[in-house]
Structures are given as C-alpha cells and as structure tokens.
Design a protein around this motif. Sequence first.
Motif, PDB file in Angstrom:
ATOM      1  N   MET A 116       0.838  -1.160  -0.071  1.00  0.00           N
ATOM      2  CA  MET A 116       0.066   0.049   0.023  1.00  0.00           C
ATOM      3  C   MET A 116       0.651   1.074  -0.028  1.00  0.00           C
ATOM      4  SD  MET A 116      -3.221  -0.638   0.021  1.00  0.00           S
ATOM      5  CE  MET A 116      -4.032   0.632   0.703  1.00  0.00           C
ATOM      6  N   GLU A 117       2.044   1.300   0.909  1.00  0.00           N
ATOM      7  CA  GLU A 117       2.855   2.503   1.062  1.00  0.00           C
ATOM      8  C   GLU A 117       3.529   2.543  -0.448  1.00  0.00           C
ATOM      9  OE1 GLU A 117       5.080   2.041   4.521  1.00  0.00           O
ATOM     10  OE2 GLU A 117       3.263   2.298   5.732  1.00  0.00           O
ATOM     11  N   SER A 118       3.591   1.639  -1.089  1.00  0.00           N
ATOM     12  CA  SER A 118       4.573   1.983  -2.412  1.00  0.00           C
ATOM     13  C   SER A 118       3.503   2.706  -3.273  1.00  0.00           C
ATOM     14  CB  SER A 118       4.865   0.548  -2.885  1.00  0.00           C
ATOM     15  OG  SER A 118       3.820  -0.269  -3.193  1.00  0.00           O
ATOM     16  N   ASP A 119       2.277   2.510  -3.197  1.00  0.00           N
ATOM     17  CA  ASP A 119       1.507   3.407  -3.948  1.00  0.00           C
ATOM     18  C   ASP A 119       1.375   5.057  -3.602  1.00  0.00           C
ATOM     19  OD1 ASP A 119       0.951   0.967  -5.543  1.00  0.00           O
ATOM     20  OD2 ASP A 119      -0.849   0.579  -4.337  1.00  0.00           O
ATOM     21  N   MET A 120       1.988   5.291  -2.230  1.00  0.00           N
ATOM     22  CA  MET A 120       1.719   6.547  -1.845  1.00  0.00           C
ATOM     23  C   MET A 120       2.984   7.212  -1.907  1.00  0.00           C
ATOM     24  SD  MET A 120      -1.018   5.999   1.149  1.00  0.00           S
ATOM     25  CE  MET A 120      -2.525   5.180   1.025  1.00  0.00           C
ATOM     26  N   ARG A 121       2.985   8.581  -1.654  1.00  0.00           N
ATOM     27  CA  ARG A 121       4.130   9.463  -1.649  1.00  0.00           C
ATOM     28  C   ARG A 121       4.289   9.706  -0.108  1.00  0.00           C
ATOM     29  NH1 ARG A 121       5.531  12.565  -6.149  1.00  0.00           N
ATOM     30  NH2 ARG A 121       3.929  12.114  -7.859  1.00  0.00           N
ATOM     31  N   SER A 122       5.609   9.650   0.499  1.00  0.00           N
ATOM     32  CA  SER A 122       6.179  10.021   1.614  1.00  0.00           C
ATOM     33  C   SER A 122       5.794  11.483   1.807  1.00  0.00           C
ATOM     34  CB  SER A 122       7.409   9.422   1.712  1.00  0.00           C
ATOM     35  OG  SER A 122       8.455  10.379   1.288  1.00  0.00           O
ATOM     36  N   ILE A 123       5.947  11.871   3.048  1.00  0.00           N
ATOM     37  CA  ILE A 123       5.971  13.502   3.365  1.00  0.00           C
ATOM     38  C   ILE A 123       7.001  14.192   2.925  1.00  0.00           C
ATOM     39  CG2 ILE A 123       7.162  13.160   5.509  1.00  0.00           C
ATOM     40  CD1 ILE A 123       5.323  15.619   6.691  1.00  0.00           C
ATOM     41  N   GLY A 124       8.083  13.537   2.635  1.00  0.00           N
ATOM     42  CA  GLY A 124       9.417  14.121   1.998  1.00  0.00           C
ATOM     43  C   GLY A 124       9.174  14.234   0.521  1.00  0.00           C
ATOM     44  N   LEU A 144      -5.127  19.753   5.511  1.00  0.00           N
ATOM     45  CA  LEU A 144      -4.596  18.702   4.207  1.00  0.00           C
ATOM     46  C   LEU A 144      -4.083  17.453   5.205  1.00  0.00           C
ATOM     47  CD1 LEU A 144      -4.186  17.813   1.522  1.00  0.00           C
ATOM     48  CD2 LEU A 144      -1.921  18.886   1.604  1.00  0.00           C
ATOM     49  N   ARG A 145      -5.047  16.474   5.488  1.00  0.00           N
ATOM     50  CA  ARG A 145      -4.639  15.370   6.423  1.00  0.00           C
ATOM     51  C   ARG A 145      -3.922  14.445   5.183  1.00  0.00           C
ATOM     52  NH1 ARG A 145      -6.172  15.839  11.294  1.00  0.00           N
ATOM     53  NH2 ARG A 145      -8.011  17.118  11.801  1.00  0.00           N
ATOM     54  N   PRO A 146      -3.137  13.408   5.700  1.00  0.00           N
ATOM     55  CA  PRO A 146      -2.395  12.681   4.834  1.00  0.00           C
ATOM     56  C   PRO A 146      -3.489  11.427   4.690  1.00  0.00           C
ATOM     57  CG  PRO A 146      -1.461  12.611   7.176  1.00  0.00           C
ATOM     58  CD  PRO A 146      -2.348  13.974   6.937  1.00  0.00           C
ATOM     59  N   ALA A 147      -3.390  10.830   3.702  1.00  0.00           N
ATOM     60  CA  ALA A 147      -4.168   9.507   3.518  1.00  0.00           C
ATOM     61  C   ALA A 147      -4.151   8.471   4.509  1.00  0.00           C
ATOM     62  CB  ALA A 147      -3.907   8.951   2.024  1.00  0.00           C
ATOM     63  N   ARG A 148      -2.766   8.292   5.105  1.00  0.00           N
ATOM     64  CA  ARG A 148      -2.665   7.194   5.827  1.00  0.00           C
ATOM     65  C   ARG A 148      -1.349   7.745   6.845  1.00  0.00           C
ATOM     66  NH1 ARG A 148       0.892   2.717   6.626  1.00  0.00           N
ATOM     67  NH2 ARG A 148       0.051   1.183   7.659  1.00  0.00           N
ATOM     68  N   VAL A 149      -1.554   7.413   8.144  1.00  0.00           N
ATOM     69  CA  VAL A 149      -0.589   7.560   9.135  1.00  0.00           C
ATOM     70  C   VAL A 149      -0.312   6.281   9.700  1.00  0.00           C
ATOM     71  CG1 VAL A 149       0.159   8.749  11.327  1.00  0.00           C
ATOM     72  CG2 VAL A 149      -1.512   9.985   9.841  1.00  0.00           C
ATOM     73  N   TRP A 173       1.595   9.496   5.189  1.00  0.00           N
ATOM     74  CA  TRP A 173       1.856   9.073   3.832  1.00  0.00           C
ATOM     75  C   TRP A 173       0.688   9.652   2.815  1.00  0.00           C
ATOM     76  CZ3 TRP A 173       5.659   6.039   1.979  1.00  0.00           C
ATOM     77  CH2 TRP A 173       6.643   5.405   2.794  1.00  0.00           C
ATOM     78  N   TYR A 174       0.827  10.209   1.606  1.00  0.00           N
ATOM     79  CA  TYR A 174      -0.155  10.952   0.882  1.00  0.00           C
ATOM     80  C   TYR A 174      -0.476  10.193  -0.473  1.00  0.00           C
ATOM     81  CZ  TYR A 174       0.833  14.771   4.258  1.00  0.00           C
ATOM     82  OH  TYR A 174       1.057  15.606   5.257  1.00  0.00           O
ATOM     83  N   ALA A 175      -1.769  10.342  -0.662  1.00  0.00           N
ATOM     84  CA  ALA A 175      -2.121   9.520  -1.929  1.00  0.00           C
ATOM     85  C   ALA A 175      -1.750  10.342  -2.988  1.00  0.00           C
ATOM     86  CB  ALA A 175      -3.744   9.251  -1.755  1.00  0.00           C
ATOM     87  N   PRO A 176      -1.483   9.621  -4.201  1.00  0.00           N
ATOM     88  CA  PRO A 176      -1.176  10.538  -5.438  1.00  0.00           C
ATOM     89  C   PRO A 176      -2.160  11.563  -5.819  1.00  0.00           C
ATOM     90  CG  PRO A 176      -0.842   8.095  -5.702  1.00  0.00           C
ATOM     91  CD  PRO A 176      -1.596   8.097  -4.310  1.00  0.00           C
ATOM     92  N   GLU A 177      -3.373  11.526  -5.672  1.00  0.00           N
ATOM     93  CA  GLU A 177      -4.072  12.559  -6.062  1.00  0.00           C
ATOM     94  C   GLU A 177      -4.177  13.669  -4.979  1.00  0.00           C
ATOM     95  OE1 GLU A 177      -6.654   8.993  -3.976  1.00  0.00           O
ATOM     96  OE2 GLU A 177      -5.021   9.483  -5.271  1.00  0.00           O
ATOM     97  N   GLN A 178      -3.365  13.401  -3.768  1.00  0.00           N
ATOM     98  CA  GLN A 178      -3.464  14.588  -2.921  1.00  0.00           C
ATOM     99  C   GLN A 178      -2.524  15.814  -3.267  1.00  0.00           C
ATOM    100  OE1 GLN A 178      -3.151  12.217   1.018  1.00  0.00           O
ATOM    101  NE2 GLN A 178      -4.559  13.918   1.603  1.00  0.00           N
TER     102      GLN A 178
END
Length: 369
Positions: free
Chosen positions: A1-9, A31-36, A44-49
């Motif tokens: 799952m995390e591989s599909d998302m962007r890190s905060i950095g 702007l809340r991250p998609a997953r903590v 972690w932030y979703a690509p669409e964010q």
Amino acid sequence: MESDMRSIGETARDSGLTVSALRFYDGAGVLRPARVDPLTGYRWYAPEQLADARLVARLRRVGLPPAEIRLVLAAVPGTGEAHRIVDAHQRRLEDGLSDARRELSFVRALLDQREHPMNPIRPESTVTLPADDLAAALDAVRFAVGGDPELPVLAGVLFDIEGEELRLVATDRYRMALASVPARADGDAVAPPAAAIVPTALVDGARALLAGCAEAVLTVGAARFALEAGGHRIEGAGLDHDYPDYRRLIRVEHTRRVETTASELRRVVTDADVRLVRRAAEGAECEVTVLGVGPDGELSAAAGPAPDAAGEIVQVAVDREFLLDALRAGACEQLVLELGGPITPLAIRAAGREGTFSLLMPVRIPELA
C-alpha cells in the motif's frame, strides 16, 4: 500500500511545501495525509493529494488563512464557492495595497521633509491681506484638517507665506484642501518666506475676527502666529512639527477636465446610488460615490463601464461625505473637476481660482479594478 503513496518528504518536494508546513496543515485539518503509520507516526499521501498540496502551497504564498484554505479544498466543484473565497481574499489584498500605497506616499513625503525641510527656521513675516479673501480661504480648507491623534502634524492649517501670496493647506491623508490669498508687505518690500502650522482652535479664533473687516494683518513665524483685524488681535504658538511638502503631494496628472456647477455636482451625488466600502486601514465603512465622464462629456455617477467620446472609461470612486464636505466648504458655484482614473485623486477646483482646490483620495472598489 505504501508503495502506491508518497512520503511526506516526496510530497513536500513535489508540491513546494516544506515538511513542517505539511505537518502544520495536517494538525490544522487543512490537508490530512491519506494514511498515518500507527507505529512510527509517519505520514503518507495519496497520489491524488499532490494537486491539493500544490494548491495549498499557492494559497499559502498569497496569505490565505488556513481556515479559508480548508474551505477552498472542501468546496464542491462547480458551485463557485472556492472562487468566491479567493476573489474575496484578492479584494482584501488590493484594498490593503491601496492603503499601503497611500501611507507610503505620505511616509515618503515625511522623509523628504525630514531630510530636506521645506520650512527651516525662518524670520517672522508680516503681511496685509483682504479680510474677505482670507475668510473664504480658511472656509475652503478647514474641513480637511486631520483629527488622528497619532498624526498631530495634521491637526492644524499650514500658513505658508511666499512672495506676494499666502497659501493655506490642510489634509487628513484622505483629502487635501488648498487655498491662496494675495498678500503684501509694508511699502515696496517683499515679505520673507515664513510658515507655521496653526492649531485648529487658533484657526477658528482667527476666522471669527475677520467678519465685517476690510483688511487683516497676519504675522507668521516659527514661534508665533498673530492676526489683527477690526481692532482685535489673536495670537498663539504654532505646532512644533514639520509639515509634509504639499507641493509633492499635489503633482497629479489628470486625464479629463469637466466644467460643472456646485449645485449640479451636489444633485448628481445626492441622487446617485451609493455603496458601503470598508477602509482596510481603520476597518470602518464609508459611503462611496463613483464619478465618471459620459460619452457626451457630461458628469455621471454610476459604477460600471461608461466610455467617453474617445472610448475611454474615466471613473473614480470617492468618499461621498468627503465630496459633499468639499462642496459645502467652497464658496464658488462654478467648478472644474479633474479626473484621472480609479487610482488618481479627484481634483475639485474653483473656476478662475487655480490656487483654491480640493483633492479627494480614491477609494478602491472591484468594479473599477
């Protein structure tokens, strides 16, 4: 799952926000991250964010408050709500810029006066003037005297003797009034230059002495102001300040000159619709009238496009009460109005008396942006 998302950095790098800013906007509910990650707390932030993060970065740069950024992101597409929020913020910024420009213009004048005083210590100057002319000049400028306790330099009328002329000047930053009176020294002498800022109470006392008199004798100096008329005398000290160089403040180029009468201008103003506009500097509302030149060169008062004969739109919004004050103060029925556009002061001149006129600072409204 995390591989599909962007890190905060990664999100920070690609959006233009800093990592700390992303943490702040998470905590503010913008702007809340998609997953903590529950163990590490890593965001972690979703690509669409990424698009939202980039929008937040832009809104942050123009100073939109976090609460309003949150409303922009939450707005339903197609409703226009996000645009309304951004447009309202743009108007606030432009109002603030207009006020800042006016204040900075005044600051520059004060700095110039400080560095190159217009009125260094001068000898006293005594001149004789027609009492009626001096009374009319005082009436023409008295309404524009400032009342802001933080600007005591404006709490009076400047009496400036130069050559064979006395100039009276008053301003409260939003309007300025000037009037000139012919003055003569004794014999064939020319009165030396002299100036003083005369406090309001002393100005009003001097004005009361002039009724029914033919001539008045005026003494102006750095430490003393005196007026004799009809066998009576009033005397006092001027304000211990350096007055801004009014000559710099009145160098304004205007696009159109319109001849009218005080009665007609008063009718146009009182019959026209007004709108309430909040001045950014004080937070107070004022009634605003929009003056313009119509296709036939006639004066009009209505916001919105009104091209003149040359196809140009020449309009300016001014404080309605200030405009009526200027008309009440002037004793001349024949007037010449000078307009230069929405960011140029409106000049109201007494026909045939170039040295007597008022300037009203423009008020910004969206229609004339």
